[in-house]
Design a protein around this motif. Structure first.
Motif, PDB file in Angstrom:
ATOM      1  N   ASP A 247      18.385 -17.736  -5.454  1.00  0.00           N
ATOM      2  CA  ASP A 247      17.054 -17.885  -6.039  1.00  0.00           C
ATOM      3  C   ASP A 247      16.106 -16.815  -5.508  1.00  0.00           C
ATOM      4  N   ASP A 248      16.233 -16.516  -4.202  1.00  0.00           N
ATOM      5  CA  ASP A 248      15.357 -15.492  -3.615  1.00  0.00           C
ATOM      6  C   ASP A 248      15.555 -14.151  -4.318  1.00  0.00           C
ATOM      7  N   ILE A 249      16.797 -13.809  -4.586  1.00  0.00           N
ATOM      8  CA  ILE A 249      17.100 -12.512  -5.185  1.00  0.00           C
ATOM      9  C   ILE A 249      16.718 -12.489  -6.663  1.00  0.00           C
ATOM     10  N   LEU A 250      16.981 -13.572  -7.358  1.00  0.00           N
ATOM     11  CA  LEU A 250      16.647 -13.610  -8.791  1.00  0.00           C
ATOM     12  C   LEU A 250      15.143 -13.600  -9.025  1.00  0.00           C
ATOM     13  N   SER A 251      14.367 -13.946  -8.001  1.00  0.00           N
ATOM     14  CA  SER A 251      12.905 -13.931  -8.151  1.00  0.00           C
ATOM     15  C   SER A 251      12.300 -12.567  -7.849  1.00  0.00           C
ATOM     16  N   THR A 252      13.146 -11.598  -7.430  1.00  0.00           N
ATOM     17  CA  THR A 252      12.668 -10.233  -7.171  1.00  0.00           C
ATOM     18  C   THR A 252      12.741  -9.421  -8.453  1.00  0.00           C
ATOM     19  N   ASP A 253      12.540  -8.106  -8.322  1.00  0.00           N
ATOM     20  CA  ASP A 253      12.635  -7.244  -9.501  1.00  0.00           C
ATOM     21  C   ASP A 253      14.063  -6.789  -9.763  1.00  0.00           C
ATOM     22  N   LEU A 254      15.039  -7.392  -9.067  1.00  0.00           N
ATOM     23  CA  LEU A 254      16.430  -7.000  -9.295  1.00  0.00           C
ATOM     24  C   LEU A 254      16.853  -7.176 -10.758  1.00  0.00           C
ATOM     25  N   PRO A 255      16.428  -8.268 -11.429  1.00  0.00           N
ATOM     26  CA  PRO A 255      16.843  -8.400 -12.831  1.00  0.00           C
ATOM     27  C   PRO A 255      16.483  -7.197 -13.706  1.00  0.00           C
ATOM     28  N   SER A 256      15.433  -6.457 -13.347  1.00  0.00           N
ATOM     29  CA  SER A 256      15.054  -5.306 -14.165  1.00  0.00           C
ATOM     30  C   SER A 256      15.833  -4.046 -13.783  1.00  0.00           C
ATOM     31  N   SER A 257      16.567  -4.109 -12.690  1.00  0.00           N
ATOM     32  CA  SER A 257      17.411  -2.974 -12.302  1.00  0.00           C
ATOM     33  C   SER A 257      18.761  -3.126 -12.990  1.00  0.00           C
ATOM     34  N   ARG A 258      19.718  -2.316 -12.608  1.00  0.00           N
ATOM     35  CA  ARG A 258      21.053  -2.429 -13.210  1.00  0.00           C
ATOM     36  C   ARG A 258      22.088  -2.881 -12.191  1.00  0.00           C
ATOM     37  N   LYS A 259      21.638  -3.323 -11.023  1.00  0.00           N
ATOM     38  CA  LYS A 259      22.583  -3.776 -10.012  1.00  0.00           C
ATOM     39  C   LYS A 259      23.367  -4.999 -10.501  1.00  0.00           C
ATOM     40  N   ILE A 260      24.610  -5.030 -10.089  1.00  0.00           N
ATOM     41  CA  ILE A 260      25.473  -6.181 -10.352  1.00  0.00           C
ATOM     42  C   ILE A 260      25.434  -7.083  -9.124  1.00  0.00           C
ATOM     43  N   LEU A 261      25.444  -8.391  -9.357  1.00  0.00           N
ATOM     44  CA  LEU A 261      25.536  -9.348  -8.256  1.00  0.00           C
ATOM     45  C   LEU A 261      26.960  -9.903  -8.189  1.00  0.00           C
ATOM     46  N   SER A 262      27.550  -9.829  -7.006  1.00  0.00           N
ATOM     47  CA  SER A 262      28.841 -10.451  -6.738  1.00  0.00           C
ATOM     48  C   SER A 262      28.561 -11.772  -6.028  1.00  0.00           C
ATOM     49  N   LEU A 263      28.928 -12.869  -6.650  1.00  0.00           N
ATOM     50  CA  LEU A 263      28.594 -14.191  -6.140  1.00  0.00           C
ATOM     51  C   LEU A 263      29.777 -14.747  -5.340  1.00  0.00           C
ATOM     52  N   GLY A 264      29.590 -14.849  -4.035  1.00  0.00           N
ATOM     53  CA  GLY A 264      30.647 -15.378  -3.169  1.00  0.00           C
ATOM     54  C   GLY A 264      30.608 -16.887  -3.151  1.00  0.00           C
ATOM     55  N   VAL A 265      31.204 -17.504  -4.170  1.00  0.00           N
ATOM     56  CA  VAL A 265      31.116 -18.958  -4.330  1.00  0.00           C
ATOM     57  C   VAL A 265      32.346 -19.692  -3.795  1.00  0.00           C
ATOM     58  N   VAL A 266      33.457 -19.000  -3.626  1.00  0.00           N
ATOM     59  CA  VAL A 266      34.677 -19.626  -3.110  1.00  0.00           C
ATOM     60  C   VAL A 266      34.750 -19.376  -1.610  1.00  0.00           C
ATOM     61  N   ASP A 267      34.877 -20.427  -0.832  1.00  0.00           N
ATOM     62  CA  ASP A 267      34.788 -20.339   0.636  1.00  0.00           C
ATOM     63  C   ASP A 267      35.966 -19.554   1.202  1.00  0.00           C
ATOM     64  N   GLY A 268      35.670 -18.399   1.807  1.00  0.00           N
ATOM     65  CA  GLY A 268      36.714 -17.581   2.412  1.00  0.00           C
ATOM     66  C   GLY A 268      37.038 -17.962   3.835  1.00  0.00           C
ATOM     67  N   ARG A 269      36.388 -19.009   4.372  1.00  0.00           N
ATOM     68  CA  ARG A 269      36.579 -19.365   5.780  1.00  0.00           C
ATOM     69  C   ARG A 269      37.076 -20.789   5.991  1.00  0.00           C
ATOM     70  N   ASN A 270      37.168 -21.556   4.944  1.00  0.00           N
ATOM     71  CA  ASN A 270      37.640 -22.927   5.102  1.00  0.00           C
ATOM     72  C   ASN A 270      38.655 -23.247   4.022  1.00  0.00           C
ATOM     73  N   ILE A 271      39.355 -24.348   4.170  1.00  0.00           N
ATOM     74  CA  ILE A 271      40.521 -24.628   3.315  1.00  0.00           C
ATOM     75  C   ILE A 271      40.248 -25.702   2.266  1.00  0.00           C
ATOM     76  N   TRP A 272      38.988 -26.052   2.068  1.00  0.00           N
ATOM     77  CA  TRP A 272      38.693 -27.087   1.084  1.00  0.00           C
ATOM     78  C   TRP A 272      38.627 -26.500  -0.320  1.00  0.00           C
ATOM     79  N   LYS A 273      39.038 -27.288  -1.261  1.00  0.00           N
ATOM     80  CA  LYS A 273      39.020 -26.893  -2.674  1.00  0.00           C
ATOM     81  C   LYS A 273      37.571 -26.636  -3.102  1.00  0.00           C
ATOM     82  N   ASN A 274      37.393 -25.614  -3.892  1.00  0.00           N
ATOM     83  CA  ASN A 274      36.066 -25.279  -4.397  1.00  0.00           C
ATOM     84  C   ASN A 274      35.548 -26.386  -5.312  1.00  0.00           C
ATOM     85  N   ASN A 275      34.267 -26.642  -5.213  1.00  0.00           N
ATOM     86  CA  ASN A 275      33.625 -27.582  -6.128  1.00  0.00           C
ATOM     87  C   ASN A 275      33.193 -26.801  -7.372  1.00  0.00           C
TER      88      ASN A 275
END
Length: 773
Positions: free
Chosen positions: A277-305
């Protein structure tokens, strides 16, 4: 919308790399055979990700030892003490790498290893770069280029991964006063630019630069170094740069990160979902940067929600457009086991619990499933996976395996008295000295003795039913007796039973505590070839029966010298396990502390006068942002005190910590109120003691006098020199003499030789003090 992976486990699903490297060190495997093992693991990892449907597959995430050490070789940041080996002996790159990691003691050389410390707040250890004021950098190793070409030849459009230049410098240490390592950035950048140009010429399109130091509290000057460095890189390469930060939010570094001239910004949304939310509220949407969303836990063994992840992905896509949203793990999958499919024994990991989990291979599939679902693909398989995911999460919430009302009631009944010894340290020390009658500079070891092939073979035979429990116990009893008698003959003052009955210092306890489950092949890399198989905390923790009393009491019955009871502390058990994520970590830690407390009390009742509660991970658990430190340190220190405070003043409580920087938390270390703390000091040449001296640490300290992670045997003179440094800042009456850490991974010949030297060093120190009295 694309998927990308930041890194994949490099040990092999059956720990092929560990076995091959150790055979190479033993002279049983050629360098070519070791390199072939590495090539095979890389190929398997690439093909697995390609077949799963990952769009951007990493290369150069593989290492024979450590990715930061690889960067040292890439940039020619090789400490001066290795230069003679390089030039006169013309040591091959592979042997130079291992010499830097492990030390080198042959052919007339005796060269110490580089320092090793924890990778942020994980249980992975990295080799610490060493920098001098006149440091020169040059492209020394083409590993990253070679592995990109290797992947390309196999039909993999790979994305090279590198430690970013600023984090590489920040992760290192100045080895002389008078300069800051970030001043070296201008010398370092030309090497990075040369590497990037070579990759570009070879056909690379993307490059991933890991800058995890952007998760730390950086000064304005450090932020400016990031800005200038990345502008220089942007000016010199056409490669599309993926900037990867993980383990925390960007925090105060967010504006710096957003302004960097990079093409893709990666976010760890597992550790810090609010930053989206912090990033989407900046002027990033008007730039051309891509966001890589780290949503799958790389440090624990639980199934992703999936429902939670799809919500985050949908929010980003609505603001940026699907073409500017990538789906990724939160960090490299280095920190999780390889493949849940290898867990085939339903008595070890039941189907109910297994359905809650995902290892690296399954997390790769989760990324692809999330992409399909987020993209709105009408895919029957993905829809089935979604329903299975929802059902698994619902099952976990309601499972009877999770909650124990008696444990929760006991935690709620804790009072301040449960976390305090009867009297202050000064009074306890007088009573302990009277009962123990130890000499000045008492000698001890940290706990474990070599787990030989024979010892490990007994354990395997027991598991396979090829030995009865009685036969196994006879073997353990004989090995323990031999260790006790050897320690007595050598002259060690406080003995240990050797821990021959134990596998891993956390797994052994988890096997005997309620609330834990285990895996057959859930191995992860801790450092080099050291792999651990972390327990999984699935529910409330309690101790059904005594865990260590039998073998400690047996060892004590063989000698009149004190034998230490050896336990792993609550914070370390927490940190080195895969922890349930359905309640605060502090609650789980307190439950473990009560279980360890019960064991401490039982050891004292059985006649054990010294009990060591190891907490090597307490510094590791410290949050990356200083603003979050106090909360963690309060509950972590309290957990240790709860575990240690159920005994009389005469019972001496030790703790052990390794590879930690104590300066910022020394007051909290003192608040743990252990009678004796033993710490790693040899690789840092006693630098760590400065914090204890400046603070006037009141309790006793055992600074490690030799590095157990290296096969070299230090001399008596070397150990005395280190202890003289310790004596210069800590009163002799507070000092113990001991190795850096446990000796489980060492061989008996080097262990015996080193400990004999250590005992002689202690005698020499006593004689010097006596002569000067």
């Amino acid at each position: 919308m694309q998927t990308q992976n930041l890194g994949y486990p490099r040990i092999g699903s059956q720990r092929e790399l560990k076995k091959a490297a150790e055979q190479y060190w033993a002279g049983k495997l050629s360098a070519q055979q070791l390199m072939q093992t590495g090539s095979s693991i890389r190929s398997q990892n690439w093909q697995l990700q390609k077949e799963a449907g990952i769009d951007l597959i990493p290369c150069n995430d593989f290492s024979l030892y450590d990715q930061v050490l690889d960067t040292c070789l890439m940039t020619g940041a090789i400490p001066q003490r290795y230069h003679d080996l390089m030039h006169n002996r013309q040591l091959p790159h592979i042997d130079l790498l291992f010499a830097m990691a492990r030390g080198y003691q042959k052919e007339g050389y005796d060269i110490t290893a580089m320092e090793m410390t924890k990778w942020f707040d994980t249980n992975y250890h990295y080799i610490v770069p060493e920098f001098s004021a006149n440091q020169q950098f040059t492209l020394f190793s083409n590993k990253v280029l070679n592995e990109f070409i290797e992947a390309k030849e196999q039909g993999i459009a790979a994305k090279p991964v590198l430690i970013g230049p600023v984090s590489f410098l920040l992760l290192g240490k100045e080895k002389e006063p008078g300069f800051h390592r970030l001043e070296l950035i201008r010398k370092l950048l030309p090497v990075y630019i040369e590497v990037l140009k070579k990759l570009e010429d070879a056909g690379a399109y993307y490059v991933q630069l890991d800058e995890p130091c952007l998760a730390l509290d950086l000064t304005e000057a450090e932020q400016q170094v990031f800005a200038k460095a990345y502008q220089e890189l942007r000016n010199k390469t056409q490669l599309r740069i993926i900037l990867a930060n993980y383990f925390e939010c960007y925090g105060n570094n967010l504006s710096t990160a957003l302004a960097l001239p990079v093409d893709v910004l990666h976010l760890d949304l597992v550790r810090c979902p609010s930053q989206l939310d912090d990033i989407l509220s900046t002027d990033l949407p008007s730039s051309r940067k891509i966001l890589s969303l780290g949503v799958v836990d790389g440090r624990n063994i639980w199934k992703n929600n999936f429902e939670t992840s799809l919500h985050l992905i949908g929010k980003a896509a609505a603001k940026l457009g699907a073409e500017r949203v990538w789906i990724a793990p939160s960090c490299s999958l280095l920190h999780v086991p390889c493949d849940l499919d290898l867990e085939t024994n339903n008595t070890i990991l039941t189907p109910e619990i297994k359905q809650w989990m995902a290892f690296a291979k399954q997390k790769i599939d989760e990324l692809v499933n999330l992409k399909q679902l987020a993209s709105g693909e009408i895919n029957a398989s993905a829809q089935i996976k979604l329903q299975e995911n929802i059902a698994a999460h619902q099952n976990r919430k309601t499972s009877a395996l999770i909650h124990d009302p008696a444990v929760k009631q006991r935690v709620n009944a804790i009072t301040s008295n449960d976390a305090n010894r009867n009297n202050v340290f000064a009074e306890r020390k007088t009573k302990q000295q009277r009962s123990l009658n130890l000499p000045l500079f008492p000698t001890t070891t940290i706990g474990s003795f070599p787990q030989t092939a024979e010892v490990r073979n007994w354990r395997q035979q027991l598991k396979k039913g090829q030995l009865t429990q009685e036969q196994y116990d006879e073997f353990i009893a004989e090995e323990t007796a031999q260790a006790i008698h050897w320690q007595e003959e050598t002259g060690i003052d406080v003995l240990v039973h050797g821990e021959f009955e134990r596998n891993d210092m956390v797994e052994y306890f988890g096997e005997q505590l309620a609330g834990f489950v285990f895996t057959q092949n859930g191995w992860v890399q801790s450092y080099g070839t050291r792999c651990v198989k972390p327990p999984v905390i699935v529910g409330d923790v309690s101790r059904p029966a005594a865990m260590t009393v039998r073998w400690t009491s047996y060892a004590q019955s063989l000698t009149s010298k004190p034998v230490k009871g050896m336990l792993t502390g609550p914070v370390t058990i927490l940190q080195w396990s895969f922890v349930r994520d359905d309640q605060p970590r502090r609650d789980t830690c307190t439950q473990i502390a009560l279980a360890i407390r019960d064991e401490v009390v039982d050891l004292e009742k059985s006649g054990i006068a010294i009990i060591q509660i190891d907490e090597p991970a307490i510094r590791e658990g410290l949050p990356l942002r200083r603003s979050n430190w106090n909360d963690y340190l309060q509950w972590a220190v309290q957990a240790f005190r709860i575990s240690a405070s159920g005994v009389k003043d005469q019972t001496q409580i030790h703790t052990h910590m390794c590879y930690s920087e104590f300066n910022d938390i020394i007051e909290h270390i003192a608040n743990m109120d252990a009678d004796v703390i033993t710490i790693e000091c040899s690789r840092s040449q006693m630098e760590l003691l400065d914090a204890f001296a400046a603070f006037s640490y009141p309790n006793d300290i055992g600074p490690g006098v030799y590095d157990i992670h290296s096969p070299r045997v230090p001399s008596q003179h070397e150990m005395v020199q280190l202890m003289e440094k310790a004596k210069a800042v800590i009163p002799s009456s507070q000092l113990w003499v001991n190795p850096d850490c446990g000796l489980k991974t060492r061989g008996w010949p080097e262990t015996k030789a080193a400990l004999e030297e250590m005992v002689e060093a202690a005698k020499s120190l006593r004689a010097t003090v006596s002569a000067n009295a």
